[in-house]
Design a protein around this motif. Structure first.
Motif, mmCIF file in Angstrom:
data_model
loop_
_atom_site.group_PDB
_atom_site.id
_atom_site.type_symbol
_atom_site.label_atom_id
_atom_site.label_comp_id
_atom_site.label_asym_id
_atom_site.label_seq_id
_atom_site.Cartn_x
_atom_site.Cartn_y
_atom_site.Cartn_z
ATOM 1 N N SER A 351 41.935 38.229 32.815
ATOM 2 C CA SER A 351 41.361 37.212 34.206
ATOM 3 C C SER A 351 39.804 37.691 34.289
ATOM 4 C CB SER A 351 41.861 37.902 35.570
ATOM 5 O OG SER A 351 43.454 37.532 35.370
ATOM 6 N N CYS A 352 38.893 36.660 34.691
ATOM 7 C CA CYS A 352 37.789 36.797 34.960
ATOM 8 C C CYS A 352 37.434 37.444 36.533
ATOM 9 C CB CYS A 352 36.906 35.674 34.552
ATOM 10 S SG CYS A 352 36.674 34.585 35.975
ATOM 11 N N PRO A 353 36.208 37.884 36.656
ATOM 12 C CA PRO A 353 36.212 38.397 38.084
ATOM 13 C C PRO A 353 36.368 37.295 39.080
ATOM 14 C CG PRO A 353 34.146 38.618 36.603
ATOM 15 C CD PRO A 353 35.067 38.074 35.907
ATOM 16 N N ARG A 354 36.298 36.017 38.862
ATOM 17 C CA ARG A 354 36.501 35.071 39.938
ATOM 18 C C ARG A 354 37.937 34.798 39.875
ATOM 19 N NH1 ARG A 354 33.195 29.955 42.127
ATOM 20 N NH2 ARG A 354 35.095 29.330 43.625
ATOM 21 N N CYS A 355 38.773 34.766 38.736
ATOM 22 C CA CYS A 355 40.148 34.858 38.648
ATOM 23 C C CYS A 355 40.542 35.876 39.714
ATOM 24 C CB CYS A 355 40.699 35.039 37.590
ATOM 25 S SG CYS A 355 40.268 33.701 36.037
ATOM 26 N N LEU A 465 35.310 29.528 37.253
ATOM 27 C CA LEU A 465 34.415 30.125 36.352
ATOM 28 C C LEU A 465 34.711 30.268 34.840
ATOM 29 C CD1 LEU A 465 31.806 31.795 36.613
ATOM 30 C CD2 LEU A 465 32.777 33.553 37.110
ATOM 31 N N CYS A 466 36.176 30.553 34.681
ATOM 32 C CA CYS A 466 36.471 30.724 33.301
ATOM 33 C C CYS A 466 37.247 29.618 32.991
ATOM 34 C CB CYS A 466 37.009 32.214 33.009
ATOM 35 S SG CYS A 466 38.683 32.274 33.830
ATOM 36 N N GLY A 467 38.048 28.715 33.844
ATOM 37 C CA GLY A 467 38.655 27.631 33.415
ATOM 38 C C GLY A 467 40.033 28.159 33.493
HETATM 39 ZN ZN LIG Z 1 38.427 33.087 35.892
#
Ligand SMILES: [Zn+2]
Ligand SMILES: [Zn+2]
Length: 494
Positions: A351-355, A465-467
């Motif tokens: 997971s990215c920070p936004r996830c 952010l990362c889709g």
């Molecule tokens: Zn993400």
């Protein structure tokens, strides 16, 4: 060079007579040479400046005569401006030892006019009958490349070609080398865990340096080589209770006082202070340059979002995903009841920070909220504990791809649990702590108030952010400008 009027007559102080009059070797310090390259070296011929010396040997002072009247064939000194400088130097025991100027290509010797000028200066300001009048040849590209031809006038008349030397090491470099010698074994006890040659390659970019000071100091003690510090704040008295600062530092820039501390731990560290906030005045390209990033591999780099402001944190998160830079962020909860640390490592974390924080994004972007958190009421021990978690995580990130360290690939365990939450008070309630609450209810509570858990994360479907894709694709996603928060929700009401 042509002189229009006599330079002011002035008395040289007694001390000057100690100078070795016979000395005919001139040594440019690296700093002065560098300045000459940047000024005369970047301009058409017939520019010049004054050369000063504090010890009669080293040319360690230089004044670029920017306001001179020059033409294609002659350099005419700005006498009033130069006189002012000569007076100042004289007051500070700096002797005027020469005048340097550039000539058109091919003319490498002083002209008759230059000789008269030198004679005039020697007679009017008594510089022990020796005067250095080197001639500079600049590159036609005006790119700072120069060649210096040494000449001097001695006993007022005779022109000579003295010996000349240009030092390659700056005073700062010499100072650091001397300090380094004082503690050659400082990393001896950690070298098995953090080999110094590996750590010296590592770079931390810290956005917001207030509460993060102990974190940065810890990384310095582990041998991290480069620190890029962004923070426009100055030290205020309220920071003493919460940020490890001292009364003696009041009014100074936070980045500057941290730099002093880092260099006091490791004089070989490279610390770049950027006394600014990462706001919209700084474009992504500016950031890339300021952080001294080069395209390619960022495994040796860590970007840290250490501000209280949600939107500033978002910018950091976007930059990390945009460029594929490992990332670490932290936040203290209200009154210091708890805190969180999250990290992102391209190619590893699911997971990215936004996830991880999408529910918080939704709340802030749909309800009108300032986005500025408050760590007011957090005891410094709470912040210290947070900094410990941050430092430990940062070191694991730095060592992830280093087979020679015991931390090699250790982060694999946290690839999908890249969010650490800490409970610092019994009043702190979060669903993730339910199992611990049960233990407490059973009256077999053996836990200490500081309890940290690594909470499992799943990528957010369609994460803005990362889709929500596997993060390996994330760095390829095009994020044109990270200065705007990506808002898939209704705009907040005006
Ligand atoms: Zn993400
Ligand atoms: Zn000349």
């Amino acid at each position: 060079m042509k002189i229009k009027e006599c330079l002011a007559k002035m008395k040289n102080k007694e001390k000057k007579s100690e100078f070795n009059v016979q000395n005919t070797k001139w040594t440019f310090t690296a700093e002065v040479y560098d300045e000459i390259c940047k000024t005369i070296g970047c301009r058409r011929p017939e520019y010049g400046g004054l050369l000063g010396s504090s010890d009669g040997v080293h040319i360690d002072h230089y004044y670029f005569d920017a306001t001179s009247e020059r033409s294609a064939g002659v350099y005419m000194m700005d006498i009033p401006a130069c006189n002012k400088v000569i007076h100042e130097w004289n007051d500070n025991d700096i002797e005027l030892v020469g005048v340097i100027h550039s000539h058109p290509n091919g003319v490498t010797r002083p002209s008759h006019g230059d000789l008269l000028m030198a004679k005039n200066i020697i007679e009017s300001i008594n510089v022990h009958g020796r005067f250095f009048t080197p001639i500079v040849q600049v590159s036609p590209k005006l790119n700072g490349e120069i060649k210096i031809y040494p000449y001097s006038f001695e006993q007022s008349v005779e022109m000579k070609t003295p010996l000349m030397e240009i030092e390659t090491e700056s005073a700062e470099e010499r100072r650091i080398a001397a300090l380094d010698k004082k503690a050659p074994n400082r990393f001896e006890r950690i070298k098995r865990v953090f080999p110094n040659n590996l750590m010296a390659k590592k770079k931390v970019i810290c956005i917001g340096c207030g509460g993060s000071r102990p974190f940065l100091e810890t990384l310095a003690r582990c041998g991290v080589g480069t620190f890029i510090l962004f923070d426009g704040d100055i030290v205020e008295d309220t920071n003493i209770a919460t940020q490890g600062t001292f009364i003696s530092e009041l009014g100074k820039l936070k980045v500057d006082v941290i730099k002093t501390r880092i260099l006091d731990i490791n004089p070989l560290a490279h610390v770049v202070c950027i006394p600014k906030y990462l706001d919209n005045a700084i474009t992504d390209e500016d950031f890339f340059k300021m952080a001294m990033l080069k395209n390619g591999d960022f495994r040796d780099t860590l970007l840290c979002g250490c501000t209280d402001n949600f939107f500033a944190q978002d910018r950091c998160a976007q930059l990390s995903v945009k460029y594929g830079i490992p990332y670490l962020a932290a936040q203290i909860f209200e009154k210091g009841k708890g805190h969180e640390v999250l990290f992102y490592y391209p190619g590893l974390t699911a997971s990215c920070p936004r996830c991880i924080l999408e529910s918080r994004y939704k709340k802030i972007l749909t309800v009108k909220k300032s986005g500025t958190g408050s760590s007011e009421g957090a005891a410094v021990c709470v912040t210290d504990y947070l900094n410990s978690i941050k430092s430990y995580t940062a070191l694991k990130i730095f060592c992830y791809d280093e087979p020679l360290t015991p931390y090699y690939h250790e982060l694999d365990k946290f690839a999908d649990r890249n969010y650490f939450m800490t409970k610092c008070s019994s009043e702190f309630n979060a669903p993730a702590f339910e199992p611990i609450k049960l233990v407490e209810a059973n009256e077999t509570d053996l836990t200490f108030p500081f309890v940290t858990i690594a909470i499992g994360q799943t990528p957010e479907k369609g994460c803005p952010l990362c889709g929500g894709t596997s993060n390996e694709n994330a760095p390829d996603r095009i994020i044109p400008d990270t200065r705007t928060i990506i808002n898939p929700y209704d705009k907040p009401e005006e």
